[in-house]
Design a protein around this motif. Structure first.
Motif, short mmCIF file in Angstrom:
data_model
loop_
_atom_site.label_atom_id
_atom_site.label_comp_id
_atom_site.label_asym_id
_atom_site.label_seq_id
_atom_site.Cartn_x
_atom_site.Cartn_y
_atom_site.Cartn_z
N SER A 100 0.86 -1.18 0.00
CA SER A 100 0.00 0.00 0.00
C SER A 100 0.90 1.23 0.00
O SER A 100 2.02 1.17 0.51
CB SER A 100 -0.89 0.04 1.25
N PRO A 101 0.41 2.34 -0.53
CA PRO A 101 1.23 3.55 -0.47
C PRO A 101 1.60 3.87 0.98
O PRO A 101 0.74 3.97 1.85
CB PRO A 101 0.31 4.63 -1.06
N GLY A 102 2.88 3.97 1.25
CA GLY A 102 3.36 4.32 2.57
C GLY A 102 3.39 3.18 3.58
O GLY A 102 3.82 3.38 4.71
N ALA A 103 2.92 2.00 3.19
CA ALA A 103 2.92 0.88 4.14
C ALA A 103 3.08 -0.43 3.39
O ALA A 103 2.51 -0.62 2.32
CB ALA A 103 1.63 0.86 4.94
N GLU A 104 3.87 -1.30 3.96
CA GLU A 104 4.05 -2.64 3.39
C GLU A 104 4.15 -3.61 4.55
O GLU A 104 4.78 -3.32 5.57
CB GLU A 104 5.31 -2.68 2.54
N SER A 105 3.49 -4.75 4.41
CA SER A 105 3.64 -5.79 5.42
C SER A 105 3.86 -7.12 4.71
O SER A 105 3.59 -7.25 3.52
CB SER A 105 2.41 -5.85 6.32
N GLU A 106 4.39 -8.05 5.47
CA GLU A 106 4.73 -9.34 4.88
C GLU A 106 4.26 -10.47 5.78
O GLU A 106 4.25 -10.35 7.00
CB GLU A 106 6.24 -9.42 4.67
N GLY A 107 3.87 -11.56 5.15
CA GLY A 107 3.51 -12.77 5.84
C GLY A 107 4.36 -13.92 5.33
O GLY A 107 4.94 -13.85 4.25
N ALA A 108 4.42 -14.99 6.12
CA ALA A 108 5.19 -16.18 5.76
C ALA A 108 4.33 -17.42 5.98
O ALA A 108 4.60 -18.21 6.88
CB ALA A 108 6.48 -16.24 6.56
N PRO A 109 3.26 -17.58 5.18
CA PRO A 109 2.38 -18.73 5.37
C PRO A 109 3.09 -20.06 5.07
O PRO A 109 4.00 -20.12 4.26
CB PRO A 109 1.27 -18.51 4.33
N LEU A 110 2.62 -21.09 5.75
CA LEU A 110 2.99 -22.46 5.45
C LEU A 110 1.70 -23.19 5.10
O LEU A 110 0.76 -23.21 5.90
CB LEU A 110 3.66 -23.15 6.64
N TYR A 111 1.63 -23.71 3.89
CA TYR A 111 0.47 -24.46 3.44
C TYR A 111 0.85 -25.93 3.32
O TYR A 111 1.77 -26.27 2.58
CB TYR A 111 0.00 -24.00 2.05
N VAL A 112 0.17 -26.79 4.05
CA VAL A 112 0.28 -28.22 3.81
C VAL A 112 -0.85 -28.55 2.85
O VAL A 112 -2.02 -28.31 3.15
CB VAL A 112 0.19 -29.05 5.11
N MET A 113 -0.48 -29.04 1.69
CA MET A 113 -1.46 -29.32 0.64
C MET A 113 -1.50 -30.82 0.38
O MET A 113 -0.49 -31.52 0.52
CB MET A 113 -1.10 -28.56 -0.63
N SER A 114 -2.69 -31.28 -0.02
CA SER A 114 -2.84 -32.70 -0.34
C SER A 114 -3.46 -32.86 -1.72
O SER A 114 -4.35 -32.10 -2.11
CB SER A 114 -3.69 -33.41 0.72
#
Length: 134
Positions: A100-114
């Motif tokens: 976003s303008p003026g803001a950034e955030s980050e995530g680190a998801p872990l997906y277990v998929m089948s």
């Protein structure tokens, strides 16, 4: 190319397509598209630590928060690593960025998929983790 490596490549591509669909559903704030990616008995833990068990719980939460999300649709998801626990189960590490303008955030998801009997890969056990900023 051997059949085994062709199957591996096809699975990696299918997994990447699921992550791309997560990205698309988030960018468009589309709960139906997002929910179609889950196993009916999936477990989801939000970045805030809320544990959701089963598609009904995931659906109720998603339908409440996704359309009301405060980002402007600029979010990206990138497959960082895939580890096949078994040929039909994969741990998928994802980099998630909200821009976003003026803001950034980050995530680190872990997906277990089948992988299902019909060949589709579904989100089965997922943990969304916010990345702390310094």
């Amino acid at each position: 190319m051997t059949t085994e490596s062709a199957a591996y490549t096809a699975d990696i591509e299918a997994i990447a397509q699921v992550v791309a669909a997560v990205e698309h559903s988030q960018q468009h704030k589309d709960p139906d598209e997002f929910l179609a990616l889950f196993h009916p008995e999936a477990v989801w833990t939000t970045a805030g630590g809320k544990v959701l068990i089963g598609l009904d719980a995931i659906s109720a939460f998603t339908r409440e928060v996704l359309p009301a999300a405060d980002w402007d649709g600029k979010v990206t998801y990138e497959v960082v690593h895939v580890f096949f626990i078994r040929p039909d189960v994969a741990a998928v590490k994802v980099r998630q960025r909200y821009l976003s303008p003026g803001a950034e955030s980050e995530g680190a998801p872990l997906y277990v998929m089948s992988r299902q009997a019909d060949g589709r890969w579904l989100l089965t056990a997922c943990q969304n983790t916010a990345v702390a900023t310094a």
